[in-house]
Write an enzyme that holds these catalytic residues in place. Structure first.
Site, PDB file in Angstrom:
ATOM      1  N   ARG A 184      -2.516  19.290  -0.204  1.00  0.00           N
ATOM      2  CA  ARG A 184      -1.142  19.153  -0.725  1.00  0.00           C
ATOM      3  C   ARG A 184      -0.468  20.519  -0.917  1.00  0.00           C
ATOM      4  NH1 ARG A 184      -2.739  15.022   0.422  1.00  0.00           N
ATOM      5  NH2 ARG A 184      -3.040  13.150  -0.842  1.00  0.00           N
ATOM      6  N   SER A 196       3.495   9.153  -6.771  1.00  0.00           N
ATOM      7  CA  SER A 196       2.485   9.766  -7.652  1.00  0.00           C
ATOM      8  C   SER A 196       3.113  10.954  -8.377  1.00  0.00           C
ATOM      9  CB  SER A 196       1.307  10.285  -6.838  1.00  0.00           C
ATOM     10  OG  SER A 196       0.728   9.229  -6.142  1.00  0.00           O
ATOM     11  N   GLU A 212       3.137  16.699  -9.177  1.00  0.00           N
ATOM     12  CA  GLU A 212       3.392  16.758  -7.736  1.00  0.00           C
ATOM     13  C   GLU A 212       4.907  16.695  -7.509  1.00  0.00           C
ATOM     14  OE1 GLU A 212       0.601  14.851  -5.070  1.00  0.00           O
ATOM     15  OE2 GLU A 212       2.204  13.543  -4.410  1.00  0.00           O
TER      16      GLU A 212
HETATM   17  P1  NAP Z   1      -6.508   6.219  -4.285  1.00  0.00           P
HETATM   18  O1  NAP Z   1      -6.626   5.618  -2.911  1.00  0.00           O
HETATM   19  O2  NAP Z   1      -6.836   5.418  -5.482  1.00  0.00           O
HETATM   20  O3  NAP Z   1      -7.301   7.585  -4.334  1.00  0.00           O
HETATM   21  C1  NAP Z   1      -7.288   8.361  -5.505  1.00  0.00           C
HETATM   22  C2  NAP Z   1      -8.009   9.678  -5.217  1.00  0.00           C
HETATM   23  O4  NAP Z   1      -9.331   9.417  -4.748  1.00  0.00           O
HETATM   24  C3  NAP Z   1      -7.329  10.511  -4.142  1.00  0.00           C
HETATM   25  O5  NAP Z   1      -7.378  11.853  -4.541  1.00  0.00           O
HETATM   26  C4  NAP Z   1      -8.178  10.297  -2.917  1.00  0.00           C
HETATM   27  O6  NAP Z   1      -8.299  11.428  -2.094  1.00  0.00           O
HETATM   28  C5  NAP Z   1      -9.551  10.065  -3.516  1.00  0.00           C
HETATM   29  N1  NAP Z   1     -10.337   9.239  -2.597  1.00  0.00           N
HETATM   30  C6  NAP Z   1     -10.285   7.890  -2.451  1.00  0.00           C
HETATM   31  N2  NAP Z   1     -11.195   7.495  -1.523  1.00  0.00           N
HETATM   32  C7  NAP Z   1     -11.797   8.617  -1.056  1.00  0.00           C
HETATM   33  C8  NAP Z   1     -12.808   8.872  -0.098  1.00  0.00           C
HETATM   34  N3  NAP Z   1     -13.392   7.881   0.584  1.00  0.00           N
HETATM   35  N4  NAP Z   1     -13.189  10.148   0.116  1.00  0.00           N
HETATM   36  C9  NAP Z   1     -12.622  11.164  -0.567  1.00  0.00           C
HETATM   37  N5  NAP Z   1     -11.647  10.994  -1.491  1.00  0.00           N
HETATM   38  C10 NAP Z   1     -11.238   9.739  -1.747  1.00  0.00           C
HETATM   39  O7  NAP Z   1      -5.044   6.838  -4.481  1.00  0.00           O
HETATM   40  P2  NAP Z   1      -3.596   6.210  -4.510  1.00  0.00           P
HETATM   41  O8  NAP Z   1      -2.877   6.909  -5.579  1.00  0.00           O
HETATM   42  O9  NAP Z   1      -3.595   4.718  -4.447  1.00  0.00           O
HETATM   43  O10 NAP Z   1      -3.003   6.767  -3.130  1.00  0.00           O
HETATM   44  C11 NAP Z   1      -3.393   6.234  -1.883  1.00  0.00           C
HETATM   45  C12 NAP Z   1      -3.477   7.365  -0.883  1.00  0.00           C
HETATM   46  O11 NAP Z   1      -2.199   7.999  -0.738  1.00  0.00           O
HETATM   47  C13 NAP Z   1      -4.457   8.446  -1.342  1.00  0.00           C
HETATM   48  O12 NAP Z   1      -5.157   8.897  -0.198  1.00  0.00           O
HETATM   49  C14 NAP Z   1      -3.534   9.489  -1.917  1.00  0.00           C
HETATM   50  O13 NAP Z   1      -4.079  10.793  -1.874  1.00  0.00           O
HETATM   51  C15 NAP Z   1      -2.325   9.362  -0.998  1.00  0.00           C
HETATM   52  N6  NAP Z   1      -1.076   9.894  -1.575  1.00  0.00           N
HETATM   53  C16 NAP Z   1      -0.516  10.991  -1.002  1.00  0.00           C
HETATM   54  C17 NAP Z   1       0.628  11.549  -1.521  1.00  0.00           C
HETATM   55  C18 NAP Z   1       1.216  12.766  -0.870  1.00  0.00           C
HETATM   56  O14 NAP Z   1       0.843  13.137   0.219  1.00  0.00           O
HETATM   57  N7  NAP Z   1       2.094  13.435  -1.534  1.00  0.00           N
HETATM   58  C19 NAP Z   1       1.230  10.988  -2.623  1.00  0.00           C
HETATM   59  C20 NAP Z   1       0.650   9.863  -3.182  1.00  0.00           C
HETATM   60  C21 NAP Z   1      -0.513   9.324  -2.659  1.00  0.00           C
HETATM   61  P3  NAP Z   1      -7.073  12.062  -1.235  1.00  0.00           P
HETATM   62  O15 NAP Z   1      -6.145  12.622  -2.239  1.00  0.00           O
HETATM   63  O16 NAP Z   1      -7.750  13.102  -0.424  1.00  0.00           O
HETATM   64  O17 NAP Z   1      -6.515  10.974  -0.435  1.00  0.00           O
END
Ligand code: NAP
Length: 332
Positions: A156, A224, A320
């Site tokens: 990020r 987020s 963020e």
């Molecule tokens: P989530 O899927 O509940 O995941 C929460 C956290 O756990 C994230 O940091 C995610 O890593 C990590 N995670 C989950 N499974 C994983 C795996 N198999 N290996 C390594 N790390 C893992 O999160 P959510 O809030 O519902 O969001 C869904 C996805 O959208 C996530 O991947 C999140 O990072 C992404 N997202 C991105 C942005 C952005 O780019 N600004 C904003 C909101 C959400 P990661 O962070 O590496 O994915």
């Protein structure tokens, strides 16, 4: 004054002193000839910025559009204007059989915002497909190109948040999508799909995001609110003494990532509200404007969450979302 309610997805009833649009790259010369170089805010779809109060400067609104596609036997090369909508680009690439962006479906915002925070979801970060980024250098008054290597991409993060912060207007992002790209489905819930195609991943990501995240057109929000923190093994061990199990994902030998939503949930913030700004019941990482919210309520809630998480877990959450006050960005 220019109303900002419809220009940021949080939808607070705030305004800015004035607004100019970038419709062509050449507009940038005339805009930055006139605008005071400390007195502007660059805006795309307003999905990652919250205007907490009336802003005293000029909003520069990115309306650059256009997608150029070149195809050879190995890859698709896309040159995309920065004002294009990210999700529409994901749909478009799938429609022409260019795959790789499907995990990043429904991430709000413009294409130009994508490299700034190196958007990522479900195991894919956009840097994987970025070959270069073109931008207008505000202090130098000229156009420049940065190769992938020089963008300093990280989780990020990129050079646009540091050395080039507020000094660059990204005008185009150049992507390479290899035809041999493999489908990434290691993250839950994609790992439940049997040999998914890029289209299967795209539809699943949309389904999950729609289920979990409030629609900003119905309930103002900016996705987020905090980044998922990366912490040391020692901090994890300390938390595990009181909470077990603690969800976490290994980042390196010495660090793990803990979902910020889990930390916030443990402290009972779901549904907590100040002055019309609420911690969402289904996804506590998202703060929402229930209709009559204001910047003061958002700051109260976000600051209390940050403080409580720090007091309980010794973890410093970072927002963020960009918070804009009367004179520009402010910190929590
Ligand atoms: P989530 O899927 O509940 O995941 C929460 C956290 O756990 C994230 O940091 C995610 O890593 C990590 N995670 C989950 N499974 C994983 C795996 N198999 N290996 C390594 N790390 C893992 O999160 P959510 O809030 O519902 O969001 C869904 C996805 O959208 C996530 O991947 C999140 O990072 C992404 N997202 C991105 C942005 C952005 O780019 N600004 C904003 C909101 C959400 P990661 O962070 O590496 O994915």
């Amino acid at each position: 004054m220019v109303p900002l309610k419809k220009l940021h997805t949080f939808g607070f009833e705030t305004s800015a002193r004035d607004l100019v649009e970038i419709n062509t790259e050449a507009d940038l010369f005339s805009i930055f000839d006139c605008v005071n170089t400390t007195d502007y805010y660059l805006l795309g779809e307003g999905s990652n910025s919250v205007f907490l109060e009336d802003y005293s400067g000029t909003i520069i609104l990115n309306k650059l559009t256009g997608i150029d596609v070149q195809e050879n036997s190995d890859e698709f090369n896309l040159s995309v204007a920065s004002g294009e909508s990210w999700h529409s680009l994901v749909e478009y690439t799938l429609s022409i059989g260019a795959f790789g962006f499907e995990n990043l479906a429904l991430i709000p915002g413009t294409v130009g915002a994508a490299p700034i925070q190196n958007i990522g979801a479900y195991g894919v970060e956009i840097e994987k497909f970025i070959s270069s980024v073109e931008y207008y250098d505000i202090p130098k008054g000229c156009f420049n190109v940065l190769s992938h290597l020089n963008c300093a991409f990280a989780y990020r993060d990129s050079i646009f948040k540091h050395r080039l912060f507020n000094k660059a207007v990204i005008t185009k992002v150049n992507f390479t999508l290899p035809k041999k790209n493999t489908v990434e489905s290691s993250y839950a819930p994609l790992n439940q799909l049997d040999k998914p195609t890029p289209h299967d991943v795209f539809h699943k990501v949309i389904e999950v995001r729609r289920e979990k995240l409030p629609n900003p057109k119905v309930l103002g929000n900016a996705g987020s609110f905090f980044k998922n923190p990366v912490v040391t093994n020692e901090i994890l061990k300390k938390i595990e003494k009181h909470y077990n199990p603690v969800p976490h994902f290994r980042v390196s030998k010495t660090t793990v990532k803990i979902p910020a939503a889990w930390l916030i949930d443990q402290l009972g913030f779901k549904g907590k509200m100040y002055l019309g700004v609420k911690c969402h019941e289904r996804q506590p990482l998202v703060l929402v404007n229930i209709g009559n919210g204001n910047g003061e309520g958002l700051l109260m809630l976000a600051r209390e969450i940050k403080q409580d998480v720090y007091n309980t877990f010794a973890i410093e959450l970072e927002n963020e979302v960009r918070l804009v006050g009367n004179r520009g960005l402010i910190s929590l």
